[in-house]
Design an enzyme around this catalytic site. Structure first.
Site, mmCIF file in Angstrom:
data_model
loop_
_atom_site.group_PDB
_atom_site.id
_atom_site.type_symbol
_atom_site.label_atom_id
_atom_site.label_comp_id
_atom_site.label_asym_id
_atom_site.label_seq_id
_atom_site.Cartn_x
_atom_site.Cartn_y
_atom_site.Cartn_z
ATOM 1 C CG ASP A 236 18.307 42.373 -15.103
ATOM 2 O OD1 ASP A 236 18.941 41.306 -15.144
ATOM 3 O OD2 ASP A 236 17.869 42.864 -14.046
ATOM 4 C CD GLU A 296 17.127 37.517 -16.246
ATOM 5 O OE1 GLU A 296 17.703 36.686 -15.556
ATOM 6 O OE2 GLU A 296 16.881 38.675 -15.854
HETATM 7 O O1 TEU Z 1 18.392 38.018 -12.802
HETATM 8 C C1 TEU Z 1 17.080 37.717 -12.452
HETATM 9 C C2 TEU Z 1 17.124 36.611 -11.506
HETATM 10 O O2 TEU Z 1 17.124 36.861 -10.341
HETATM 11 C C3 TEU Z 1 17.218 35.229 -11.988
HETATM 12 O O3 TEU Z 1 17.880 35.074 -13.171
HETATM 13 C C4 TEU Z 1 17.823 34.415 -10.918
HETATM 14 O O4 TEU Z 1 19.097 34.874 -10.625
HETATM 15 C C5 TEU Z 1 17.890 33.002 -11.237
HETATM 16 O O5 TEU Z 1 16.650 32.590 -11.571
HETATM 17 C C6 TEU Z 1 18.435 32.281 -10.021
HETATM 18 O O6 TEU Z 1 18.026 31.017 -10.002
HETATM 19 C C7 TEU Z 1 18.804 39.262 -13.171
HETATM 20 C C8 TEU Z 1 20.301 39.250 -13.253
HETATM 21 O O7 TEU Z 1 20.691 38.305 -14.194
HETATM 22 C C9 TEU Z 1 20.871 38.977 -11.904
HETATM 23 O O8 TEU Z 1 22.259 38.864 -11.930
HETATM 24 C C10 TEU Z 1 20.445 40.099 -10.993
HETATM 25 O O9 TEU Z 1 20.871 39.832 -9.690
HETATM 26 C C11 TEU Z 1 18.936 40.293 -11.016
HETATM 27 O O10 TEU Z 1 18.389 40.284 -12.308
HETATM 28 C C12 TEU Z 1 18.582 41.634 -10.437
HETATM 29 O O11 TEU Z 1 18.942 42.637 -11.339
#
Ligand code: TEU
Length: 591
Positions: A236, A296
């Site tokens: 993440d 990610e």
């Molecule tokens: O996501 C990171 C994040 O904030 C992006 O993927 C964002 O949600 C997207 O660009 C929205 O347009 C990760 C997780 O996938 C997410 O569910 C979490 O909330 C976040 O980290 C915090 O851990």
């Protein structure tokens, strides 16, 4: 003339009986990270075994045969990526981890997890965990110790700073960093009398990755899961782990919807120290054969993805996931993939996930169900035939759409934060909409649970559910099954080169996937009108798959290819010795 049966019927016919034999060599070896298809499960929403309205690990175990029972009757995926399953107070629904080594009791126990790994492995399905290592929950013991005892062993595990005083003596935050979820990235902690930094919610404090003890603890934790048989990790927001050591304010920019976007994030992510950590983490993962990671890339230039990728270590860039439904957008995104990654690099293919709109809703907004499904089926062809490892988000295989959630029921923290007014000023797409529970069939709540599910079900669960689609060979589910199993028996679709074929009509994207032994052409008509183009070929072709009804050898000797409304077609060149690849390359060149 041989005919491919009506939409998806090939699969249905072959797999109608309960005794369909397992497909030989169905499971990939250590190369599954590249050849396989990954399925993302949002555990709370997948399958509820204990009827409490929340999905759980035993529920997932019951559905493993649905995911891959070794026959074409099942979806046929090769791996499951589980969104976080650790204990969490749930401010970000698991993305705020309170204990990395345990299982959230709402989802099950460590025994359930061990059973899941064993049962999945028996079916050739790998298990990937979502590691959230940029931050912990504020309820994590590390944070509690850290705030209580600055001089103690955990004192330096988070990013604590004194405030500054302005000329009126007022307390100021350490710098101008903003939280991605709105507001400042700094929250004052009364217990410790200092500010701490959080890229996301105040309940998600960022850890101090420069502290070797933090790094060691994270590596030990990851090793523990590898030893338990986990096959891979999604990392993440991995590019946010390291911040500049001096925490300087970010330069401002004047464009951008959210305050977060109105800064250049020079100092709070994408720092060079990441590469050294990745080398260490990847060495650990690589010391276990067949394991992998996917990072990610958070809010960053997607072209950074190839630089951070390596064999067995993928990176999500967010290029395809934001495309609209048009041939040009997908063609350009694929061209960029090719350009950035080069032939030796390996992209990921993701059209949706738990943070983004459902693909049918994004690609076919406000569409009637038939159009939505037609687009979902054509999109399935793209996600399973473009070059890269496909990541499918649960529910996409039945063409699920976003579920409107009334204001009073919103759970997603950033969507809820600040009330209506702030929400209007700081728009945040409510991610609950893409996380609704999986409708399995008859019964209350689409067969998900007899009690009210933790999140609203889709309004159309009686018409769109797994049981209904399972019986109908023309459905989105049948399309996914057919495509995944087709992909399994065609190395060109897994690892073949990608080349866009030119001179197609405006609404058509056509490309070739080729290995030295096999050449496949995929042509997708994004338009609602049928379209034809001349193909300079009298070669032998067979139709491997079409979202429409088609004669299997239609193109043998023909020179006109007609694609129906939103038709996606996969053709294989009949191998007639060397040179076939060259011949195929002419398919879309008009005279
Ligand atoms: O996501 C990171 C994040 O904030 C992006 O993927 C964002 O949600 C997207 O660009 C929205 O347009 C990760 C997780 O996938 C997410 O569910 C979490 O909330 C976040 O980290 C915090 O851990």
């Amino acid at each position: 003339m041989p005919r491919t049966p009506r939409k998806g019927a090939t699969t249905a016919n072959r797999t109608a009986g309960a005794t369909a034999p397992p497909v030989e060599g169905a499971a990939f070896g250590d190369d599954w990270w590249q050849r396989g298809v990954v399925y993302q499960v949002y555990p709370r929403s997948f399958a509820d075994s204990n009827n409490d309205g929340v999905g759980d690990l035993p529920g997932l175990i019951e559905k493993l045969d649905y995911l891959n029972d070794g026959t074409e009757r099942s979806l046929g995926v090769d791996a499951i990526w589980l969104s976080p399953i650790h204990p969490s107070p749930g401010f970000d629904l698991g993305y705020d981890v309170a204990d990395y080594d345990a299982i959230d009791p709402i989802l099950g126990t460590l025994d359930d997890f061990d059973r899941l790994v064993a049962q999945a492995h028996r079916r050739g399905i790998r298990i990937m965990l979502d590691l959230v290592m940029n931050h912990t929950s504020s309820a994590h013991r590390w944070f509690e110790e850290s705030r209580r005892d600055p001089g103690g062993p955990f004192g330096d595990w988070y990013l604590w700073r004194d405030g500054t005083r302005d000329r009126f003596g007022r307390l100021r935050r350490p710098n101008n960093w903003t939280s991605f979820f709105g507001g400042s990235a700094w929250t004052w902690d009364e217990v410790r009398g200092q500010f701490y930094m959080h890229t996301f919610l105040p309940e998600q404090p960022d850890v101090n990755w420069r502290n070797p003890a933090v790094r060691a603890a994270m590596l030990t934790m990851a090793r523990g899961w590898l030893d338990r048989g986990v096959d891979g990790f999604r990392l993440d927001v991995f590019n946010a782990f390291f911040k500049h050591a001096d925490l300087p304010s970010n330069p401002r920019r004047y464009l951008g919807r959210r305050p977060y976007d109105r800064q250049v994030h020079l100092y709070d992510k994408d720092r060079p120290e990441l590469e050294d950590f990745l080398a260490e983490f990847r060495a650990l993962v690589d010391s276990y054969p067949g394991r992998m990671t996917v990072g990610e890339l958070f809010s960053a230039d997607p072209s950074l993805a190839p630089r951070l990728s390596a064999p067995r270590h993928l990176v999500f860039d967010w290029d395809l996931i934001s495309q609209r439904w048009n041939a040009r957008g997908f063609a350009e995104a694929s061209r960029r993939h090719e350009e950035w990654f080069g032939p030796a690099g390996w992209p990921t293919i993701a059209l949706s996930n738990h943070d983004q709109p459902r693909q049918a809703s994004r690609l076919a907004p406000a569409a009637d169900p038939a159009t939505s499904d037609a687009v979902a089926r054509a999109a399935a062809v793209l996600s399973l035939t473009l070059r890269g490892t496909p990541f499918l988000y649960y529910g996409e295989e039945i063409g699920a759409r976003d579920v409107p959630i009334p204001w009073s029921e919103i759970i997603d923290p950033p969507a809820k934060r600040g009330g209506r007014l702030v929400r209007r000023l700081v728009p945040w797409w409510n991610r609950d909409q893409c996380r609704s529970p999986m409708p399995w069939g008859d019964g209350p709540n689409g067969g998900f649970s007899p009690v009210r599910p933790w999140l609203r079900m889709a309004p159309d669960v009686d018409r769109r559910n797994v049981a209904l689609q399972d019986r109908d060979p023309s459905t989105v589910l049948a399309t996914y099954r057919q495509l995944i199993w087709l992909r399994r028996s065609h190395p060109a679709l897994q690892v073949g080169t990608y080349r866009e074929l030119g001179a197609t009509p405006r609404d058509v994207l056509a490309y070739e996937r080729a290995t030295s032994d096999e050449t496949i052409v995929v042509a997708v008509n994004f338009g609602s009108a049928a379209t034809s183009f001349r193909v300079r070929t009298g070669r032998h072709w067979s139709v491997l798959f079409s979202t429409d009804e088609r004669p299997a050898d239609e193109l043998a000797g023909g020179d006109q290819l007609t694609l129906g409304s939103r038709e996606a077609l996969i053709l294989a060149a009949q191998v007639r010795g060397r040179g076939s690849a060259h011949e195929v390359s002419d398919i879309a060149d008009t005279d």
